[in-house]
Design a protein around this motif. Structure first.
Motif, mmCIF file in Angstrom:
data_model
loop_
_atom_site.group_PDB
_atom_site.id
_atom_site.type_symbol
_atom_site.label_atom_id
_atom_site.label_comp_id
_atom_site.label_asym_id
_atom_site.label_seq_id
_atom_site.Cartn_x
_atom_site.Cartn_y
_atom_site.Cartn_z
ATOM 1 N N ALA A 13 0.682 -1.221 0.005
ATOM 2 C CA ALA A 13 -0.006 0.040 -0.033
ATOM 3 C C ALA A 13 0.819 1.285 -0.148
ATOM 4 N N GLU A 14 2.183 1.321 0.499
ATOM 5 C CA GLU A 14 3.257 2.325 0.485
ATOM 6 C C GLU A 14 3.775 2.665 -0.840
ATOM 7 N N LEU A 15 3.690 1.565 -1.652
ATOM 8 C CA LEU A 15 4.406 1.604 -2.943
ATOM 9 C C LEU A 15 3.565 2.648 -4.087
ATOM 10 N N GLU A 16 4.055 3.316 -4.642
ATOM 11 C CA GLU A 16 3.581 4.158 -5.745
ATOM 12 C C GLU A 16 3.931 3.978 -7.269
ATOM 13 N N THR A 17 5.198 3.654 -7.303
ATOM 14 C CA THR A 17 5.598 3.676 -8.821
ATOM 15 C C THR A 17 6.152 2.393 -9.169
ATOM 16 N N ILE A 18 6.456 2.085 -10.321
ATOM 17 C CA ILE A 18 7.143 0.748 -10.677
ATOM 18 C C ILE A 18 8.451 0.528 -10.230
ATOM 19 N N GLU A 19 8.959 1.902 -10.102
ATOM 20 C CA GLU A 19 10.499 1.663 -9.452
ATOM 21 C C GLU A 19 10.054 1.413 -8.131
ATOM 22 N N ASP A 20 9.122 2.036 -7.292
ATOM 23 C CA ASP A 20 9.112 1.329 -5.817
ATOM 24 C C ASP A 20 9.023 -0.091 -5.791
ATOM 25 N N PHE A 21 8.167 -0.578 -6.797
ATOM 26 C CA PHE A 21 7.971 -2.108 -6.745
ATOM 27 C C PHE A 21 9.162 -2.797 -6.912
ATOM 28 N N LEU A 22 9.729 -2.592 -8.213
ATOM 29 C CA LEU A 22 11.040 -3.220 -8.241
ATOM 30 C C LEU A 22 11.887 -3.265 -7.113
ATOM 31 N N ALA A 23 12.209 -1.800 -6.880
ATOM 32 C CA ALA A 23 13.167 -1.918 -5.423
ATOM 33 C C ALA A 23 12.719 -2.870 -4.197
ATOM 34 N N TYR A 24 11.405 -2.466 -3.791
ATOM 35 C CA TYR A 24 11.080 -3.435 -2.895
ATOM 36 C C TYR A 24 11.138 -4.902 -3.004
ATOM 37 N N PHE A 25 11.041 -5.476 -4.226
ATOM 38 C CA PHE A 25 11.124 -6.874 -4.554
ATOM 39 C C PHE A 25 12.521 -7.258 -4.844
ATOM 40 N N GLY A 26 13.477 -6.074 -4.893
ATOM 41 C CA GLY A 26 14.814 -6.306 -4.964
ATOM 42 C C GLY A 26 15.397 -7.009 -6.545
ATOM 43 N N ILE A 27 14.342 -6.485 -7.415
ATOM 44 C CA ILE A 27 14.621 -6.789 -8.780
ATOM 45 C C ILE A 27 15.269 -5.627 -9.559
ATOM 46 N N PRO A 28 16.622 -6.047 -10.182
ATOM 47 C CA PRO A 28 17.638 -5.056 -10.743
ATOM 48 C C PRO A 28 16.642 -4.557 -12.068
ATOM 49 N N TYR A 29 16.812 -3.451 -12.485
ATOM 50 C CA TYR A 29 16.227 -2.973 -13.777
ATOM 51 C C TYR A 29 16.931 -2.068 -14.476
ATOM 52 N N GLU A 30 16.633 -2.060 -15.933
ATOM 53 C CA GLU A 30 17.275 -0.814 -16.567
ATOM 54 C C GLU A 30 16.430 0.292 -16.808
ATOM 55 N N ARG A 31 16.681 1.622 -16.236
ATOM 56 C CA ARG A 31 15.773 2.835 -16.027
ATOM 57 C C ARG A 31 15.212 2.923 -17.503
ATOM 58 N N SER A 32 15.823 2.804 -18.596
ATOM 59 C CA SER A 32 15.352 3.149 -20.022
ATOM 60 C C SER A 32 14.079 2.023 -20.177
ATOM 61 N N VAL A 33 14.175 0.981 -19.744
ATOM 62 C CA VAL A 33 12.982 -0.200 -19.994
ATOM 63 C C VAL A 33 11.835 0.497 -19.179
ATOM 64 N N VAL A 34 12.022 0.662 -17.894
ATOM 65 C CA VAL A 34 10.909 0.976 -17.201
ATOM 66 C C VAL A 34 10.369 2.576 -17.593
ATOM 67 N N GLN A 35 11.112 3.376 -17.957
ATOM 68 C CA GLN A 35 10.641 4.857 -18.379
ATOM 69 C C GLN A 35 9.746 4.695 -19.543
ATOM 70 N N ILE A 36 10.147 3.760 -20.492
ATOM 71 C CA ILE A 36 9.410 3.487 -21.853
ATOM 72 C C ILE A 36 8.038 2.494 -21.623
ATOM 73 N N ASN A 37 8.101 1.509 -20.689
ATOM 74 C CA ASN A 37 7.138 0.510 -20.569
ATOM 75 C C ASN A 37 6.416 0.503 -19.153
ATOM 76 N N ARG A 38 6.603 1.491 -18.344
ATOM 77 C CA ARG A 38 6.162 1.411 -16.990
ATOM 78 C C ARG A 38 4.557 1.122 -17.075
ATOM 79 N N LEU A 39 3.745 1.531 -17.398
ATOM 80 C CA LEU A 39 2.250 1.240 -17.645
ATOM 81 C C LEU A 39 1.947 -0.417 -17.911
#
Length: 105
Positions: A13-39
């Motif tokens: 309930a505290e998480l707001e962005t896809i980056e928050d979710f990825l960080a919470y679950f410890g999933i490494p990600y490429e910023r460019s992939v997330v910026q383009i495909n977040r929704l």
């Protein structure tokens, strides 16, 4: 920083962005992939959770989010076609059950 929540639902309930979710679950990600495909990633994650037979626990949420992100790591929104507009562009449409058997208007 917040004190640890007693349940997964409280944490989520505290998480707001896809980056928050990825960080919470410890999933490494490429910023460019997330910026383009977040929704698209969030929608695919939601679809994976909705298709689950059991109420998800941390491990299942982690696996499904990682899978949703991976879907877009080497692909794109048009190919994945999560949203209706992309499905229509590929010739895939849906018919309401209530419309089956009715005479055309």
């Amino acid at each position: 920083m917040h004190a640890p929540s007693p349940t997964l639902a409280d944490d989520l309930a505290e998480l707001e962005t896809i980056e928050d979710f990825l960080a919470y679950f410890g999933i490494p990600y490429e910023r460019s992939v997330v910026q383009i495909n977040r929704l698209h990633i969030l929608q695919r994650f939601h679809d994976y959770l909705r298709s689950a037979d059991e109420p998800p626990v941390y491990e299942q949420w982690h696996e499904r989010l990682a899978r949703a992100y991976d879907d877009y790591l080497n692909s794109d929104a048009i190919t994945q076609g999560v949203f209706r507009v992309f499905k229509r562009a590929r010739g895939i449409s849906t018919v309401q059950l209530s419309d089956i058997g009715r005479a055309p208007r």
